[in-house]
Structures are given as C-alpha cells and as structure tokens.
Design a protein around this motif. Structure first.
Motif, PDB file in Angstrom:
ATOM      1  N   GLY B  61      84.357  55.623  15.551  1.00 39.92           N
ATOM      2  CA  GLY B  61      84.230  56.844  14.754  1.00 39.92           C
ATOM      3  C   GLY B  61      84.782  56.636  13.348  1.00 39.92           C
ATOM      4  N   ASP B  62      85.918  55.954  13.268  1.00 38.25           N
ATOM      5  CA  ASP B  62      86.508  55.687  11.948  1.00 38.25           C
ATOM      6  C   ASP B  62      85.560  54.836  11.095  1.00 38.25           C
ATOM      7  N   ILE B  63      84.933  53.852  11.736  1.00 37.01           N
ATOM      8  CA  ILE B  63      84.001  52.986  11.005  1.00 37.01           C
ATOM      9  C   ILE B  63      82.823  53.808  10.476  1.00 37.01           C
ATOM     10  N   GLU B  64      82.285  54.660  11.315  1.00 35.58           N
ATOM     11  CA  GLU B  64      81.151  55.489  10.897  1.00 35.58           C
ATOM     12  C   GLU B  64      81.531  56.389   9.724  1.00 35.58           C
ATOM     13  N   ARG B  65      82.689  57.029   9.802  1.00 36.45           N
ATOM     14  CA  ARG B  65      83.128  57.908   8.704  1.00 36.45           C
ATOM     15  C   ARG B  65      83.398  57.110   7.426  1.00 36.45           C
ATOM     16  N   TYR B  66      83.946  55.921   7.591  1.00 36.38           N
ATOM     17  CA  TYR B  66      84.238  55.106   6.410  1.00 36.38           C
ATOM     18  C   TYR B  66      82.970  54.732   5.647  1.00 36.38           C
ATOM     19  N   PHE B  67      81.968  54.266   6.369  1.00 28.95           N
ATOM     20  CA  PHE B  67      80.738  53.854   5.690  1.00 28.95           C
ATOM     21  C   PHE B  67      79.976  55.046   5.118  1.00 28.95           C
ATOM     22  N   ALA B  68      80.103  56.201   5.749  1.00 27.88           N
ATOM     23  CA  ALA B  68      79.496  57.409   5.179  1.00 27.88           C
ATOM     24  C   ALA B  68      80.172  57.765   3.850  1.00 27.88           C
TER      25      ALA B  68
ATOM     26  N   GLU C  73      95.268  52.539   3.297  1.00 27.71           N
ATOM     27  CA  GLU C  73      96.007  53.152   4.397  1.00 27.71           C
ATOM     28  C   GLU C  73      95.948  54.662   4.195  1.00 27.71           C
ATOM     29  N   SER C  74      95.856  55.381   5.291  1.00 25.42           N
ATOM     30  CA  SER C  74      95.628  56.818   5.187  1.00 25.42           C
ATOM     31  C   SER C  74      95.966  57.479   6.506  1.00 25.42           C
ATOM     32  N   ALA C  75      96.266  58.770   6.453  1.00 24.96           N
ATOM     33  CA  ALA C  75      96.561  59.516   7.677  1.00 24.96           C
ATOM     34  C   ALA C  75      95.283  60.014   8.334  1.00 24.96           C
ATOM     35  N   ASP C  76      94.143  59.713   7.736  1.00 22.94           N
ATOM     36  CA  ASP C  76      92.884  60.302   8.213  1.00 22.94           C
ATOM     37  C   ASP C  76      92.163  59.489   9.283  1.00 22.94           C
ATOM     38  N   TYR C  77      92.677  58.343   9.648  1.00 25.42           N
ATOM     39  CA  TYR C  77      92.006  57.557  10.680  1.00 25.42           C
ATOM     40  C   TYR C  77      92.370  58.060  12.070  1.00 25.42           C
ATOM     41  N   ALA C  78      91.387  58.086  12.966  1.00 21.84           N
ATOM     42  CA  ALA C  78      91.660  58.468  14.358  1.00 21.84           C
ATOM     43  C   ALA C  78      92.409  57.348  15.080  1.00 21.84           C
ATOM     44  N   HIS C  79      92.114  56.101  14.681  1.00 23.18           N
ATOM     45  CA  HIS C  79      92.707  54.941  15.346  1.00 23.18           C
ATOM     46  C   HIS C  79      93.939  54.474  14.573  1.00 23.18           C
ATOM     47  N   ASP C  80      95.128  54.764  15.077  1.00 25.13           N
ATOM     48  CA  ASP C  80      96.340  54.310  14.382  1.00 25.13           C
ATOM     49  C   ASP C  80      97.430  53.884  15.363  1.00 25.13           C
ATOM     50  N   GLU C  82      98.387  51.099  16.305  1.00 24.81           N
ATOM     51  CA  GLU C  82      99.197  49.956  15.893  1.00 24.81           C
ATOM     52  C   GLU C  82      99.765  50.115  14.493  1.00 24.81           C
ATOM     53  N   GLY C  83      99.687  51.329  13.940  1.00 21.78           N
ATOM     54  CA  GLY C  83     100.271  51.547  12.618  1.00 21.78           C
ATOM     55  C   GLY C  83      99.216  51.817  11.572  1.00 21.78           C
ATOM     56  N   PRO C  84      99.643  52.280  10.394  1.00 15.86           N
ATOM     57  CA  PRO C  84      98.713  52.707   9.343  1.00 15.86           C
ATOM     58  C   PRO C  84      97.900  51.579   8.724  1.00 15.86           C
ATOM     59  N   ASP C  85      98.309  50.338   8.938  1.00 15.11           N
ATOM     60  CA  ASP C  85      97.562  49.212   8.359  1.00 15.11           C
ATOM     61  C   ASP C  85      96.529  48.652   9.342  1.00 15.11           C
ATOM     62  N   ASP C  86      96.400  49.263  10.522  1.00 19.90           N
ATOM     63  CA  ASP C  86      95.524  48.714  11.557  1.00 19.90           C
ATOM     64  C   ASP C  86      94.047  48.995  11.269  1.00 19.90           C
ATOM     65  N   MET C  87      93.709  50.268  11.070  1.00 14.40           N
ATOM     66  CA  MET C  87      92.304  50.603  10.833  1.00 14.40           C
ATOM     67  C   MET C  87      91.801  50.042   9.501  1.00 14.40           C
ATOM     68  N   PRO C  88      92.590  50.132   8.404  1.00 10.36           N
ATOM     69  CA  PRO C  88      92.138  49.464   7.171  1.00 10.36           C
ATOM     70  C   PRO C  88      91.891  47.963   7.375  1.00 10.36           C
ATOM     71  N   ALA C  89      92.674  47.354   8.251  1.00  8.28           N
ATOM     72  CA  ALA C  89      92.480  45.916   8.511  1.00  8.28           C
ATOM     73  C   ALA C  89      91.098  45.658   9.116  1.00  8.28           C
ATOM     74  N   HIS C  90      90.678  46.524  10.048  1.00  6.36           N
ATOM     75  CA  HIS C  90      89.341  46.353  10.634  1.00  6.36           C
ATOM     76  C   HIS C  90      88.258  46.534   9.570  1.00  6.36           C
ATOM     77  N   LEU C  91      88.435  47.506   8.698  1.00  6.81           N
ATOM     78  CA  LEU C  91      87.431  47.759   7.653  1.00  6.81           C
ATOM     79  C   LEU C  91      87.353  46.583   6.680  1.00  6.81           C
TER      80      LEU C  91
END
Lengths: 138, 138, 138
Positions: B61-68, C73-80, C82-91
């Motif tokens: 879901g995060d990936i989808e929102r990011y690319f949007a 890094e942001s509070a808006d990711y659903a996936h966190d 492992e911490g705030p740097d986790d979802m940005p790392a995937h992106l």
C-alpha cells in the motif's frame, strides 16, 4: 552456445531520448541465434538506457519535462564543476537504467509491440555516447 | 551449457503489485540447472518488474501511494490519448525495472530471505501482461 | 562456454554508497574469460546497486541528500515496524537497481572511464549486505 559483443556509438543532440531499436535489433538478428539473451550497457554516468513507448512522440516531451522536474537543476548541489546540468544528469541516470537485459524469442529481442529502446541523454550539450551490446545463445 | 525460455501471462486487477515469485522459481527449478542466470523481461511500457519485501502487506500500500505521489495523474501531460493514468504509467515504468537478472545458487534464483518478485501494474484497469523468462546455465 | 558464481559480503556504515568496483573487477579478471557477461544481484530490499561517477566525492553527498528528499522519512507510511527509515529504504531500493548486467571487453567489465560500482545502503544503521556475482563467457 556462442556469444558476440559489439560497441556502438550514438551522437546525441542534448537532453532527450535517441531511439536505437533498429540498430540493436538488426545486429542481434545478424547473429543468427534462435534463442538467447541480449544485454545493453551504457558506459556513462550522465546518460542511460530506457525502454519506452515507440509510437507517440508526445511521450518523449512529457518524459523530458518530468525528469527536469524531479531532478531539477539547482544551486544546491555540492558537485557542479561541469555546470548546473551535471549533478541532475547523474541523478536522472540513477533513476533510469545503466543496463537492460532482453531475452530472444524466435531470433529477435522479445520487445513488446510498443516498446522501443532509447539512449537517454541527460546533459544539455551534444555528446558522443557508447553502448556495449552482448548476446549469448544458439 | 544450455538455456530455456518461457512466456508467462499475468492477469492484473488495476494498479498495484502482483507476486509471481512462486511461478518463476518453480519454472527455474524444473530446468534442473545447478548454476546459471535467470532473466525476466516485461513486454510493456505501462507495467514493470520489481523485487520487494514479500512479508509485510502494508509495504504494498505504501508503494502504491508513493508512486501515485511522485508520478501523479495530471492535466499537464501532452500525451493523454488513453486517459489520465497513461502517461504516469510510463513514468512509473521508467522509474522501476523492465528487466531483472538473478543468478542461481544451488539450483534456485538467489533471492534473499525477504525478496519477492512482482509485476507492477501501472494502469487503473485490469490488463493481461506478458513476462518473458530466460535461464542459461548447467 | 563456462560460468562462475560468487557471493561477496559488504559491511556498511549506514546510509550511503560503498564502492565495490575493485573487488568485483578483480574477481572477474581472475576467471580468465576474454568475452562474456557479468551480473551483480543484491539480496536485499533496503539496499541496492548503482553505477556512478567514481571521481568526485561531492557526488556521493549530493546523491544521499537527493534520495533523502524524494523518499523522505515520514509518519505517513503504514509500514514502520522497523523504524522510520524502513519504508523509505524500500522506495530508494525500487528507484535504483537490484541487479546490474555488464558485458566484458578484453577480459574486463566494460565500465566507462568514470564508472564505479557501488552498494547503496538505505538504512541508518550499519548492515552486513550480500551481493551475488555471476559471470558467463569464454
């Protein structure tokens, strides 16, 4: 199993896409392999490779404007020895592709109906770019 | 040394990630090669390939929102013959991958523990997508 | 035609680029193949591979700041979890490369004069990362 390698040079006219599909496909078909794997590699850090729609010319303009927006020229880069378009060029290259891998189907690269192969020039001024082609198969 | 090629079709349900890991790994293992190189190639300019975390569903879901957000639908594109999601689809495809190359380790693609292979659909409507698999090794 | 595969481990020190050119080129040259294809594959979803300018150290800082801006890094990711740097790392991993393919020219990877190969660490903390190298040729 056998392989072949070739270097091709591409003269660019500043930022934008230069289609190389015909040259690449022609060279691959001349190798006479029924099945195999084609690889393209761009030997630069301020130009890159992309596969994109080969039909609509407006797509190219939209792509150019988009990359100018997400990797803009700016006074904020530490690296600007070669001018304001240098660091954005590196970023644009990172966001797109330095290499492409395309299997062969029936002796041809397995490109879809609308796919063309492009060199993406990221610098403002014309450059001579080099792409290495490699094919392995039989 | 030998090689094998296969086309697989994937039915998508609109924008988002469709996991294809199991089909791909199963086909590779059936080739019975101990070492080698797997290549995947997406035959479209509005869908692409990514390797991403296969564990946490929120990641998708995060990936989808990011690319949007970074490649938004907009009235500013010159190319919109096929609707407002067409040009963003091309941009999203350029920012991710049209091809993936994965060596084999012990007869299997060398995916890390958390890595899954996904087709990334960039259009709003369902599509039938085609991915070409190629493996070479022995 | 023959092939070789190797796993290399890279210790990172938090976000940023770690150059691995020398190790990779050394291993390839030791295989004694004149022509062929080198593949690198990163076994992680929060680290990736890039080819970038190996000369100017400021480039690395600009790259780090750029990716911190486009995948913040942001509070808006659903996936966190492992911490705030986790979802940005995937992106950041999705926007760059999980695999690289480089043909050989004269027994060496066909890197251009200014190209270096880097592992790009996307997490704040040091990690042990694994990259798989594969070369096929003769």
């Amino acid at each position: 199993m056998r392989q072949a390698t070739r270097r091709i040079a591409i003269e660019t006219r500043g930022q934008g896409l230069v289609e190389i599909t015909r040259d690449v496909v022609g060279w691959v078909m001349a190798q006479g392999m029924e099945a195999g794997l084609l690889t393209l590699f761009c030997r630069h850090t301020s130009a890159s490779l992309v596969i994109q729609e080969n039909a609509a010319p407006e797509v190219r303009g939209d792509i150019e404007r988009y990359f100018a927006r997400i990797a803009p020229e700016s006074a904020d880069y530490a690296h600007d020895d070669e001018g304001p378009d240098d660091m954005p060029a590196h970023l644009r290259a990172m966001l797109t592709d330095v290499s492409l891998s395309i299997p062969l189907l029936g002796g041809r690269p397995a490109l879809g109906t609308w796919q063309g192969i492009y060199l993406f020039e990221h610098r403002r001024r014309p450059h001579r770019r080099e792409v290495v082609l490699h094919v392995i198969g039989e």
